[in-house]
Design an enzyme around this catalytic site. Structure first.
Site, PDB file in Angstrom:
ATOM      1  N   GLU A  46      18.818  -0.723 -13.428  1.00 12.57           N
ATOM      2  CA  GLU A  46      19.705  -1.598 -14.202  1.00 12.57           C
ATOM      3  C   GLU A  46      20.991  -0.894 -14.589  1.00 12.57           C
ATOM      4  O   GLU A  46      22.072  -1.497 -14.563  1.00 12.57           O
ATOM      5  CB  GLU A  46      18.983  -2.110 -15.452  1.00 12.57           C
ATOM      6  N   ASP A 103      15.132   2.504 -16.745  1.00 16.38           N
ATOM      7  CA  ASP A 103      16.010   3.602 -16.372  1.00 16.38           C
ATOM      8  C   ASP A 103      16.992   3.854 -17.517  1.00 16.38           C
ATOM      9  O   ASP A 103      17.229   2.996 -18.365  1.00 16.38           O
ATOM     10  CB  ASP A 103      16.751   3.306 -15.071  1.00 16.38           C
TER      11      ASP A 103
END
Length: 403
Positions: free
Chosen positions: A148, A83
């Site tokens: 994350e 991400d």
């Protein structure tokens, strides 16, 4: 007796796959993949893993992509969160952050350093391992993890706690400028709430202004930030006020609540309990009867799964003579004929969960540079992709030799 590590062949293969890694990284950059919206990039990674010959590829219920190389009895893992943060003010970019740029030396775009470059190198390390037949004695798990940027380590909390996967150690491919990193400070997300009583702004003495009550707390927090813990390797603890909120019936009224968010970085020896208590005991906090708490996180992943956790991300480090450091040091020397630099991250990684919560050793080695993370005009270097692909292919056998 373990296999002899074919260092020269590994480096040659890594150079051979530079164009493939570049293409794959640019494909990932072109897919917007902010936290909780990673589905498309996850499936693109799965496709590439299968294309280069991973033995098994699956997507877990949280949405992490897990690729396996080899069938040996000992498990190690390599991790990249896939991400990204958003692009921020587009006017600060000199090129389209998703179309990206490419020169002979570098690749630009959101996620280039943080952290999709690491994924490109890992996938092609898997290809090198398969090409050279190096996978017989171990199983390598390559993870592309989600959320994350929103909640570092949550993905690995799920992998360890719910999937029951526990490797002997993990290589984090967060950007390290191709240096070996062996720790970083932890962090907390803290909230301080102050309550007041609203009244008409023409007669403020009738109320109790929550913003005024917060003001001395802010001043004392600034003072507290100058006397936090310190560690010779990880550095000092820090705090900063990152957000402020209020409620008021109107612009012509006294505010009846005020709250702030605190980004607290914890160095070695500091605890989450101590970090809360040192705020709670500030005189201004006591006078205002402020409530000091830790944030929690419960945002659904792209699959819809909710795995709630408190916003505490533990400090971690491994010793200089730890087997993980020795493993990567030996691999680097064997591949490149020189000694690597050993250092630490300033920011936080999934290591907060892998080692901080669960005690599984983590070591860092990744393409790109830490200052590129979250910045406009983010970029990474093609030479870094090659260096890291070679390292990731050599690390498993170096580990078995070191162990």
């Amino acid at each position: 007796m373990g296999k002899v590590i074919p260092f020269k062949q590994i480096v040659e293969k890594a150079h051979h796959y530079e164009a493939d890694m570049t293409r794959f990284l640019r494909d990932m950059i072109a897919i917007p993949s902010e936290s909780c919206d990673e589905k498309r990039v996850v499936y693109r990674i799965k496709e590439e893993m299968e294309r280069v010959g991973f033995d098994k590829v699956e997507i877990d219920p949280m949405g992490n992509v897990l690729g396996y190389i080899g069938h040996g009895p000992r498990l190690l893992a390599m991790d990249a969160h896939i991400d990204t943060v958003g692009v921020g003010n587009i006017k600060n970019w000199g090129f389209d952050p998703y179309h990206g740029i490419e020169t002979d030396e570098l690749i630009g775009g959101r996620g280039a350093s943080d952290q999709e470059g690491g994924m490109a190198s890992m996938v092609y390390a898997g290809k090198i391992i398969k090409d050279l037949g190096l996978e017989d004695e171990y199983t390598l798990l390559v993870t592309g993890t989600v959320q994350e940027e929103d909640c570092d380590g949550l993905c690995w909390q799920y992998i360890i706690e719910q999937s029951g996967i526990r490797p002997e150690f993990v290589v984090s491919t967060e950007p390290t400028n191709c240096q070996i990193y062996r720790g970083h400070r932890g962090r907390m997300e803290i909230r301080v709430d102050v309550h007041g009583v609203s009244c008409h702004g023409s007669a403020p003495e009738r109320g109790d202004n929550a913003i005024f009550k917060m003001a001395p707390i802010l001043s004392e927090l600034e003072g507290l930030s100058q006397r936090l813990g310190n560690d010779d390797f990880l550095g000092k603890g820090t705090l900063t006020v990152s957000e402020i909120f209020f409620t008021s019936p109107s612009r012509c009224a006294v505010a009846d609540s005020c709250a702030i968010s605190i980004d607290r970085r914890l160095t070695w020896g500091e605890s989450w309990e101590g970090a809360l208590e040192e705020i709670r005991t500030l005189p201004a906090v006591k006078r205002a009867e402020a409530v000091v708490s830790m944030y929690s996180y419960d945002r659904p992943s792209w699959t819809g799964l909710i795995y709630p956790t408190e916003c505490y991300f533990p400090t971690w480090k491994v010793d200089e003579d730890h087997f993980t450091v020795r493993t990567l040091y030996n691999a680097y020397e064997g591949l490149f004929g020189s000694a690597p630099v050993v250092d630490k991250w300033t920011f936080s990684t999934n290591g907060v969960s892998i080692m901080g919560r669960h005690g599984i050793p983590v070591i860092g080695f990744g393409p790109g540079k830490e200052p590129e993370a979250h910045a406009p005009n983010e970029k990474t270097w093609k030479s870094h992709l090659v260096t890291c692909a070679a390292m990731y292919a050599a690390i498993p056998l170096s580990w078995l030799a070191s162990a």
